[in-house]
Design an enzyme around this catalytic site. Structure first.
Site, PDB file in Angstrom:
ATOM      1  CG  LEU A  64      -2.386  -0.683   1.027  1.00  0.00           C
ATOM      2  CD1 LEU A  64      -2.657   0.144   2.689  1.00  0.00           C
ATOM      3  CD2 LEU A  64      -3.325   0.026  -0.248  1.00  0.00           C
ATOM      4  CG  ASP A  65       0.792   3.640  -3.521  1.00  0.00           C
ATOM      5  OD1 ASP A  65       2.081   2.704  -3.661  1.00  0.00           O
ATOM      6  OD2 ASP A  65       0.498   3.864  -4.518  1.00  0.00           O
ATOM      7  N   PRO A  66       2.349   4.990   0.655  1.00  0.00           N
ATOM      8  CG  PRO A  66       4.510   5.679   1.426  1.00  0.00           C
ATOM      9  CD  PRO A  66       3.406   4.392   0.149  1.00  0.00           C
TER      10      PRO A  66
END
Length: 311
Positions: free
Chosen positions: A48-50
């Site tokens: 999951l992207d930040p």
């Protein structure tokens, strides 16, 4: 002769379904969970992207052997596409590269949605973890290179509108492995002639886990408590773990006796019996007293272990 390295941490196994907050990277989240549980080994299923929040399944110990099965599971995302701009990263992080005064109507948005439903070809974003000639695409993009990333097949089983606003639309999708939501925003914006990027992204489910399994970092920290002078009591935090076998709901499961389980854990093939035991299966898992024993193949009624799990 050098001595084998002693593993650091506890030999704890299971899945932790983290509700990852915005601003925390997936690697950082795994490190945090590994430290909280003092686990020997940890890994995650599906980055999951930040800037995204939501479900990040984290495997501890032997559960890391089941990561591929969770990575292949269906996922549900809720996301908002902001219309009128295109950005280098296809989300809030990157600078604006194109703008448009146009804003799509609901009818226009609904008209293009079938183009992104079912099995489609999708080109991952420039800022993605795809490897190009052995290097991550995002590393090349940060160096200013524009790389040719080949399109690939992905599947979107469901695509719904959740909320409409003048400058944005919020959607929910159910999709398969490898789908980039940022690419959806980019491609839909181009199709609509108004450009678009992701302004909010949340993953609410990764099969077989659901929102009911969610645990926050704050809940984990509270369960572990402050380190004292004596040994840490992990009872409360360990209660948040989901059994390793939950990741294998997609496979045929065969129950065996303790004696048979011992033979399997030594790598021996065994005959599996029972009314529901398959005669042939490319992949199946064996359990004893509800505990996972091994993953393997069944050929002519004979189970042949490929990956075994501690008792």
């Amino acid at each position: 002769m050098s001595r084998p390295r002693k593993k650091k941490g506890r030999p704890i196994s299971g899945w932790l379904v983290l509700d990852k907050p915005v601003g925390m990277g997936s690697t950082e989240a795994v490190s945090k969970v590994k430290w909280l549980f003092q686990a020997e080994k940890a890994g995650h299923a599906g980055t999951l992207d930040p800037l995204a929040s939501g479900m990040l399944p984290i495997a501890l110990g032997d559960a890391t052997k089941t990561v591929p099965y969770v990575q292949d599971g269906a996922k549900i995302y809720r996301f908002t596409v902001a219309w009128g701009e295109e950005r280098t990263t296809d989300d809030l992080e990157g600078p604006v590269t194109k703008t448009s005064e146009k804003r799509p109507s609901e009818a226009e948005v609904r008209a293009v949605m079938p183009n992104y439903t079912g099995v489609i070809m999708q080109t991952p974003p420039q800022f993605s973890a795809i490897k190009i000639a052995g290097e991550r695409a995002y590393d090349l993009a940060r160096e200013g290179e524009t790389v040719d990333i080949p399109a690939r097949e992905v599947e979107i089983a469901r695509f719904d509108i959740v909320e409409l606003a003048t400058d944005s639309t919020t959607f929910e999708i159910e999709c398969g492995k490898g789908t980039y939501v940022r690419s959806l925003a980019r491609d839909m914006g181009r199709d609509l002639g108004c450009y678009g990027y992701i302004s909010m992204l949340r993953r609410s489910a990764v099969d077989p886990f659901t929102a009911d399994d969610f645990v926050t970092v704050a809940e984990l920290e509270a369960a572990r408590g402050e380190p004292g002078e004596g040994p840490i009591d992990f009872t409360a935090i360990d209660a948040y773990l989901v059994d390793t076998s939950a990741a294998l709901d997609c496979l045929p499961q065969v129950a065996v006796s303790d004696d048979t389980a011992s033979k399997i854990r030594l790598g021996n093939p065994v005959i599996v019996r029972g009314r529901d035991a398959p005669v042939e299966a490319d992949e199946a898992c064996v359990t004893a007293r509800g505990r996972l024993v091994a993953i393997g193949a069944i050929e002519q009624g004979m189970f042949k272990p490929k990956r075994v799990f501690a008792g």
